[in-house]
Each structure stands twice: as C-alpha cells, then as structure tokens.
Design a protein around this motif. Structure first.
Motif, short mmCIF file in Angstrom:
data_model
loop_
_atom_site.label_atom_id
_atom_site.label_comp_id
_atom_site.label_asym_id
_atom_site.label_seq_id
_atom_site.Cartn_x
_atom_site.Cartn_y
_atom_site.Cartn_z
N GLY A 91 0.83 -1.20 0.00
CA GLY A 91 0.00 0.00 0.00
C GLY A 91 0.86 1.24 0.00
N GLU A 92 0.21 2.38 0.21
CA GLU A 92 0.89 3.67 0.20
C GLU A 92 0.83 4.30 1.58
N VAL A 93 1.94 4.82 2.05
CA VAL A 93 2.00 5.48 3.35
C VAL A 93 2.65 6.85 3.18
N THR A 94 1.93 7.88 3.62
CA THR A 94 2.43 9.25 3.51
C THR A 94 2.97 9.70 4.87
N ILE A 95 4.19 10.23 4.85
CA ILE A 95 4.85 10.63 6.10
C ILE A 95 5.20 12.10 6.04
N GLY A 96 4.80 12.84 7.07
CA GLY A 96 5.19 14.24 7.20
C GLY A 96 6.40 14.35 8.12
N ILE A 97 7.46 15.02 7.67
CA ILE A 97 8.69 15.12 8.46
C ILE A 97 9.21 16.55 8.44
N ILE A 124 7.11 10.99 1.12
CA ILE A 124 7.66 11.87 2.14
C ILE A 124 7.30 13.32 1.84
N VAL A 125 6.70 13.99 2.81
CA VAL A 125 6.40 15.41 2.67
C VAL A 125 7.22 16.15 3.72
N TRP A 135 -0.69 20.22 9.16
CA TRP A 135 -1.14 19.28 8.13
C TRP A 135 -1.50 17.93 8.73
N MET A 136 -0.75 17.51 9.75
CA MET A 136 -1.07 16.25 10.41
C MET A 136 -2.42 16.36 11.12
N ALA A 137 -2.65 17.49 11.80
CA ALA A 137 -3.93 17.71 12.49
C ALA A 137 -5.09 17.71 11.51
N ALA A 138 -4.82 18.13 10.27
CA ALA A 138 -5.86 18.16 9.24
C ALA A 138 -6.04 16.80 8.56
N GLY A 139 -5.23 15.81 8.96
CA GLY A 139 -5.38 14.46 8.41
C GLY A 139 -4.70 14.22 7.09
N ARG A 140 -3.72 15.04 6.74
CA ARG A 140 -3.06 14.89 5.44
C ARG A 140 -2.06 13.74 5.41
N PHE A 141 -1.58 13.31 6.57
CA PHE A 141 -0.56 12.26 6.62
C PHE A 141 -1.07 11.02 7.35
N ASN A 142 -0.49 9.89 7.00
CA ASN A 142 -0.74 8.66 7.78
C ASN A 142 0.12 8.68 9.04
N ILE A 143 1.34 9.18 8.89
CA ILE A 143 2.30 9.25 9.99
C ILE A 143 3.02 10.59 9.93
N ALA A 144 3.40 11.12 11.08
CA ALA A 144 4.18 12.36 11.08
C ALA A 144 5.20 12.33 12.21
N ILE A 145 6.36 12.89 11.94
CA ILE A 145 7.36 13.15 12.97
C ILE A 145 7.09 14.57 13.46
N LEU A 146 6.89 14.72 14.75
CA LEU A 146 6.56 16.04 15.30
C LEU A 146 7.51 16.37 16.45
N TYR A 147 7.57 17.65 16.77
CA TYR A 147 8.37 18.11 17.89
C TYR A 147 7.43 18.58 18.99
N LYS A 148 7.71 18.14 20.21
CA LYS A 148 6.94 18.57 21.37
C LYS A 148 7.89 18.99 22.47
N THR A 149 7.39 19.80 23.40
CA THR A 149 8.21 20.12 24.56
C THR A 149 8.24 18.92 25.47
N VAL A 150 9.26 18.78 26.27
CA VAL A 150 9.40 17.64 27.17
C VAL A 150 8.22 17.54 28.11
N GLU A 151 7.70 18.71 28.52
CA GLU A 151 6.60 18.70 29.49
C GLU A 151 5.28 18.24 28.88
N ARG A 152 5.15 18.38 27.55
CA ARG A 152 3.87 18.04 26.93
C ARG A 152 4.08 17.14 25.70
N PRO A 153 4.57 15.90 25.90
CA PRO A 153 4.78 15.03 24.75
C PRO A 153 3.48 14.52 24.15
N GLY A 154 2.36 14.62 24.91
CA GLY A 154 1.09 14.14 24.38
C GLY A 154 1.03 12.62 24.37
#
Length: 319
Positions: A91-97, A124-125, A135-154
C-alpha cells in the motif's frame, strides 16, 4: 447455519460416510451427525440419505454442497490474502517530516524500507515543523514526525530528545564549547517564524528565565537559515540534526546552550484512522528502528527514551 457446519457437511459428503469424515476432520462421529441433523432441521429438508454403506446426497444436499464449496473457497482466499498482507504489507504510506529530522533520517528510512517493505510505497512530505503539525492535524498524513516540549509530549510515541545549540560560522565567536542562555542576546539571529514549533520551544524557555534574544530575521526555510549562517550574515538556534552535514564539513560550528539547556522531544504520531493499518504500523515500527540505528551510530546526536529515563533515575537516586 454456522461456518463450521458447512465445513463438516462438505467433509461428510466428500468422504461418503460419517466414519471416514470423522477420521479426516478429527471430530467425533456423533458430533458430525448432530451438526448435519441440525442443518437439516434448520433448512426443513433432508440433505443426506444414510444407509449401512455410507451416505448419498439428496437433491437439496447437492445444491448445498455446491454453495458450501464456493463459500469455503472464498473464506480460504480471504484468509490467504489477509495473512499475506500481514507478512508482506502493501500500500501507500504518507509521512510528514520536519526539515531538520528529514535531513538526518529520510535517506536511511527509504533505503531500509526498500529492502524490508518492497510492496509499500512511501511518500515523504518535508516542511517546517509548524506546517507539518498543522497538516497532520488536518489528516493529510498517515504518519508524522513532530516536535513537542518535554513537558507536553502528548499521546504520541516518544522517539528521542534533542538539545538546541547556538549555530554560527566556524571563525566567529563564541569560541567556547558552551554558552549560557542569558548570553544569547549578544548574537543576531535568523530563526523560523513564530508559528514554528522550534521557535516556540526556544521562546518559552527564554521567557521563563527572563532572557532576551536578538531576532533580526524570521525565515521559514531551514536551507535559507543555514545559508545565512554559513555566509556569516546571522546566527541561529537549531538542533545538531538540522546541520549535521555542515558541521562535519566545517562550514558551521555549534555551541551548546547551558544554564539551562533547551530541549525538545521528537515524537511519532499516527493518524487515528490508520491505527489498525498493517502497512502504516509496519512503517511506524521501521521509523522507530531507524531512529535507534541513527542514534546508536552517532549519525543523529540525540538521546533515546530509555537512556533519558535511566539518566533521570540516576539523578533521583543521587539526590
């Protein structure tokens, strides 16, 4: 009518007797007789004619046998297809980086994916961290690499943590290995726009400690910021992953920020609708493996979660 009953009925019809079918199916003869009788009661018609030599099909039994073979064949095909997909995802997997992470991990990820997941097409986008997060919040990617602060990794999977550094030309001050957060104001900076996660992470720590920064340029392009630093037009605050290549070539110098350090967490987020996707989970596992390989080989100067956890435990123990 149950799937198991169809299987038993076909077994008896093809074997020609309950005794032979019981041996072939490894099921008690009495159980086979019970299931066939229940089917006959359910359909309201006789399916088999029983005698001392075995069984023969009635007209209704012949019709059911034809349908049952088709149904069992379709189920078998479905099982093979699904099992094959798990063993060899396709299949196809779209990744935001974000651009910084992309510079250090995309080539390695694509090389290993080509070998391990030949039937999966990776798209790869790359972009600055702010837009990638949106874009990840809007559902454009299957997977995304994101940056978070240490206190709020989610709720995302933590891949690693990085420290920000002051980045400047190799022949310009400061010439020390470290610089205090309070001393950063002396260096004119080119940094991403305010909506960028990198900018927010730095600004939060700077504001918390009552420090200031001399932001001269706001540029939402990593390559442009790096070029400005190399040309001696500005300094910047970036992580080593973003400028690893230029540092190795001696085109840029990094100075660790201390008292305090500014850190961020690199996380892997999966689109909720893809959490059960075989191919997405295969790529997800591969990304985690690639990050570990890059960190352990020194190609990505970062701290893995288990290392960071062990370090915190040692600090608590010593305290």
């Amino acid at each position: 009518m149950e799937f198991r009953q169809l299987k038993y009925f076909v077994g008896v019809a093809e074997a020609g007797s309950f005794t032979k079918a019981a041996a072939q199916l490894n099921v008690a003869q009495s159980a086979l007789s019970l299931h066939v009788r229940q089917m006959e009661e359910g359909f309201g018609t006789q399916l088999l004619i029983r005698d001392r030599t075995g069984v023969t099909l009635t007209s209704a039994g012949s019709k059911l046998l034809n349908h049952a073979r088709i149904i069992l064949d379709q189920v078998s095909r479905a099982e093979q297809e699904l099992t094959s997909k798990v063993k060899s995802p396709s299949g196809e997997v779209t990744i935001g980086i974000p651009s910084g992470a992309a510079r250090v991990m995309v080539a390695e990820l694509l090389a290993i994916a080509k070998e391990r997941l030949p039937r999966v097409s990776l798209k790869i986008v790359e972009g600055m961290s702010g837009p990638v997060e949106e874009w990840m919040a809007a559902g454009r990617f299957n997977i995304a690499i994101l940056y978070k602060t240490v206190e709020r990794p989610g709720d995302a999977e933590v891949l690693a943590s990085e420290e920000f550094c002051l980045v400047g030309p190799p022949d310009q001050p400061p010439f020390e290995e470290t610089i205090r957060l309070a001393d950063l104001h002396a260096y004119p900076l080119a940094v991403p726009m305010r909506v960028n996660n990198v900018r927010r992470s730095v600004a939060d720590v700077v504001a918390l400690h009552g420090c200031t920064l001399d932001v001269r340029f706001e540029v939402d392009s990593l390559s442009s910021i790096i070029s400005m630093v190399m040309d001696g037009k500005a300094y910047s605050i970036l992580t080593p992953s973003a400028i690893q290549r230029e540092v190795c070539l001696g085109q840029i110098r990094i100075v660790r920020i201390v008292e305090p350090a500014i850190t961020r967490t690199v996380v892997l987020a999966v689109n909720p609708k893809d959490e059960r996707s075989v191919e997405v989970n295969a790529v997800r596992a591969l990304i985690t493996e690639v990050v570990h390989l890059l960190a352990e080989s020194g190609k990505w100067p970062t701290i893995l979660p288990e290392v960071a956890s062990a370090s915190r435990s040692r600090v608590r123990a010593s305290g």
